[in-house]
Write a protein that holds these residues in place. Sequence first.
Motif, PDB file in Angstrom:
ATOM      1  N   SER A 107       3.939  -7.915   8.270  1.00 44.78           N
ATOM      2  CA  SER A 107       4.464  -8.609   7.087  1.00 44.78           C
ATOM      3  C   SER A 107       4.074  -7.898   5.801  1.00 44.78           C
ATOM      4  N   TYR A 108       2.810  -7.474   5.703  1.00 44.13           N
ATOM      5  CA  TYR A 108       2.308  -6.810   4.494  1.00 44.13           C
ATOM      6  C   TYR A 108       1.287  -5.742   4.868  1.00 44.13           C
ATOM      7  N   LEU A 109       1.175  -4.744   3.985  1.00 40.82           N
ATOM      8  CA  LEU A 109       0.030  -3.839   4.007  1.00 40.82           C
ATOM      9  C   LEU A 109      -0.855  -4.236   2.843  1.00 40.82           C
ATOM     10  N   LEU A 110      -2.084  -4.658   3.131  1.00 39.93           N
ATOM     11  CA  LEU A 110      -3.061  -4.959   2.088  1.00 39.93           C
ATOM     12  C   LEU A 110      -3.785  -3.659   1.789  1.00 39.93           C
ATOM     13  N   GLY A 111      -3.421  -3.016   0.672  1.00 38.91           N
ATOM     14  CA  GLY A 111      -3.898  -1.663   0.405  1.00 38.91           C
ATOM     15  C   GLY A 111      -4.863  -1.576  -0.762  1.00 38.91           C
ATOM     16  N   GLY A 112      -5.941  -0.813  -0.549  1.00 36.89           N
ATOM     17  CA  GLY A 112      -6.902  -0.538  -1.611  1.00 36.89           C
ATOM     18  C   GLY A 112      -6.824   0.926  -1.992  1.00 36.89           C
ATOM     19  N   ALA A 113      -7.947   1.474  -2.468  1.00 36.81           N
ATOM     20  CA  ALA A 113      -7.990   2.901  -2.798  1.00 36.81           C
ATOM     21  C   ALA A 113      -8.047   3.699  -1.503  1.00 36.81           C
ATOM     22  N   ASN A 114      -7.477   4.906  -1.518  1.00 36.57           N
ATOM     23  CA  ASN A 114      -7.502   5.831  -0.372  1.00 36.57           C
ATOM     24  C   ASN A 114      -6.850   5.251   0.883  1.00 36.57           C
ATOM     25  N   LEU A 158      -1.162 -18.480   5.266  1.00 40.67           N
ATOM     26  CA  LEU A 158      -0.673 -17.189   5.764  1.00 40.67           C
ATOM     27  C   LEU A 158      -0.117 -17.305   7.181  1.00 40.67           C
ATOM     28  N   GLU A 159       0.198 -18.517   7.603  1.00 40.28           N
ATOM     29  CA  GLU A 159       0.664 -18.729   8.973  1.00 40.28           C
ATOM     30  C   GLU A 159       1.916 -17.898   9.243  1.00 40.28           C
ATOM     31  N   GLY A 160       1.905 -17.219  10.377  1.00 40.12           N
ATOM     32  CA  GLY A 160       3.057 -16.407  10.774  1.00 40.12           C
ATOM     33  C   GLY A 160       3.068 -15.018  10.177  1.00 40.12           C
ATOM     34  N   LEU A 161       2.103 -14.689   9.320  1.00 40.06           N
ATOM     35  CA  LEU A 161       2.073 -13.377   8.671  1.00 40.06           C
ATOM     36  C   LEU A 161       1.103 -12.433   9.393  1.00 40.06           C
ATOM     37  N   SER A 162       1.557 -11.195   9.606  1.00 39.98           N
ATOM     38  CA  SER A 162       0.703 -10.140  10.172  1.00 39.98           C
ATOM     39  C   SER A 162       0.394  -9.151   9.061  1.00 39.98           C
ATOM     40  N   ILE A 163      -0.901  -8.941   8.792  1.00 42.33           N
ATOM     41  CA  ILE A 163      -1.309  -8.121   7.647  1.00 42.33           C
ATOM     42  C   ILE A 163      -2.201  -6.979   8.123  1.00 42.33           C
ATOM     43  N   VAL A 164      -1.860  -5.765   7.706  1.00 43.61           N
ATOM     44  CA  VAL A 164      -2.671  -4.578   8.004  1.00 43.61           C
ATOM     45  C   VAL A 164      -3.509  -4.246   6.773  1.00 43.61           C
ATOM     46  N   ILE A 165      -4.798  -4.004   6.976  1.00 40.41           N
ATOM     47  CA  ILE A 165      -5.713  -3.656   5.881  1.00 40.41           C
ATOM     48  C   ILE A 165      -5.977  -2.157   5.926  1.00 40.41           C
ATOM     49  N   SER A 166      -5.897  -1.480   4.769  1.00 39.90           N
ATOM     50  CA  SER A 166      -6.201  -0.051   4.717  1.00 39.90           C
ATOM     51  C   SER A 166      -6.768   0.301   3.348  1.00 39.90           C
ATOM     52  N   GLY A 167      -7.733   1.204   3.323  1.00 44.22           N
ATOM     53  CA  GLY A 167      -8.324   1.644   2.069  1.00 44.22           C
ATOM     54  C   GLY A 167      -9.645   0.947   1.772  1.00 44.22           C
TER      55      GLY A 167
END
Length: 668
Positions: A634-641, A595-604
């Motif tokens: 780079s990505y939104l790592l999304g779950g429920a809610n 995942l080098e160079g990737l910025s990931i936001v976690i929500s849910g």
Amino acid sequence: MDLTQAKEKIEALRHELEEHNYQYYVLSKPTISDYEFDMKLKELEKLEAEFPQFFDPNSPTQRVGSDLNQEFVQVNHQYPMLSLSNSYSEGELIDFDQRIKKLTDEPYEFVCELKFDGTSVSLIYENGALLRAVTRGDGVKGDDITANVRTIRSIPLRLKGDDYPASFEMRGEILLPFAVFAELNQAREDIGEMPFANPRNAASGTIKLQNAAEVAKRKLDAYVYYLLGENLPDDGHYESLQHARKWGFKISEHTKKCANINEVIDFINYWDTERFNLPVATDGIVIKVNSRRLQSELGFTAKSPRWAIAYKFKAEQVSTTLESVSFQVGRTGAVTPVANLTPVLLAGTVVKRASLHNADIINKLDLHLEDAVYVEKGGEIIPKIVDVNDSLRKPDAQKVEFIHECPECGTTLIRKDGEAAHYCPNETGCPPQIKGKIEHFISRRAMDIDGLGQETIELLYQQGLIRNSADLYDLQAEQLIPLERMGEKSAERILKSLQQSRQVPFERVLFALGIRFVGETVAKKLAQKLVNIDNLAKASLDELTAIDEIGIRIAESVIAYFHDERNRELLERLKNQGLQFELHESVLEGRSQKLEGLSIVISGTFEKHSRDELKELIEKNGGKSVGSISKKTSYLLGGANVGPSKLEKVEKLGIPILSEEEFLQMIE
């Protein structure tokens, strides 16, 4: 007061109260006392009643405040979490009782509860298990803080017995005990951070952290005080709490049922002084009608229930004389002014000193020597001067000025832009800083060297045996044994512990170095990302700030540390002594750069992993876990809610959304 004057006064009060609301609920840094705020709010309410033509639905009198944070998922409350009306006198309590008498012909009892000074929480249970925890928010909706609340050991995750309702809500107060608060502030001061003003601010700030592991370290506590839902076990509020105690909830043992308002007043008078013997902060008493059915009949106003009221204690305040001001130098070089007072009894203890914090506080109070000062010890652990009676000031009284030179070594003090404190920059030549750094180095959370303490460090320093932490590893038994209160066994224990400390892992060694702003959590982040001390020493500002939770201030401090030749010499000596300056191989196993160079936001919320576990997986595979959406995401790592504001931003910016399954496939 004519219409123009009334309008101007109303608008001024509204503006002032909104600013105080922001400082309190958003920044958790109140600038006035609760009492002062309530008096201003009551003044505004009175003016708005006298001049209804200036009604504004957005007035502070029409809201209950909000602590909502867009980094959390918002959840609607099934039952609104309204605030209570406040009272400050027996007369207001009697008026409260009379209002109830006018609304019902039924006999009624009251329940009196200690009003804990923390942050409110709503706990939802289904089938005996904690489903969700939500902050008070704006009263209608709050932030989902379930992951953080699960770390609080006094909140049951699964209930005892089997006679609880299938679904219900429990309300309570999350707080920080005095002893834990003192430890937390000491740790903050150790890394050069400003201490929290009081336990309430510390609790509210902690429960909103994005890192549940860090929340767990803070040792929060909680008391619950209200049960809501259908098919509850009893009509009596007091009786329902006793049922809840059997289910595993922490209920205050001091909650009491009172037959009438006179018994309520007796209860308040008792706790007005006895509260100072409690291990947690309280700021008043909550009085409720006991019958739940009667509560329902009495109902609510727009902002608060008619069947409950809060009696607020005034923070105990005494007058004494300011005799002198001394200046203390801490491990990080921060210089703290301390007021030396004529001893006076306050809240059950004799007070001789009060913290003045910094130069701005001294100037704001306009302090002069021999001033008659008012000292307060409300939610604070350390007494503070809150006001000066300048009408008693002597004509020739000397104004208190902040010093320009270090009281220990004479070095000219510095004050950086944006910082409140003055610092002595002579890190390696100022005695309190030298000894403080060594004391930090040997502390339990750092190198954990047994047999050494503050007194022993002072003795070794006075004897000229140590001037920095590396000198500890050069100590010999023949140097230690002749020292006062030492002997052969004590010397042997110290040397053995120094030998064992060579196995302390890299992240704790890094914390032990005492780099400003690098606490335990930051040290761990830096160690895990950069692997060894050489990589850290070479890291640029951009490389450091790219690491999760490392801001510019921390990065600049790290760079400044390694630029100092004296620090580099110290590190070389510690390396030669065999200390661990890189991560152990076992820690490095399973790491990758997928995942080098990737910025990931976690929500849910997620099925297979907690948010903290997902965060760890991102970092373990070379990525960066960030808290907010931007063009660089780079990505939104999304779950429920998933938070609606985050969804709106990613759609607008065209950022792809990953499911938990897709993310796990990426790192397989």
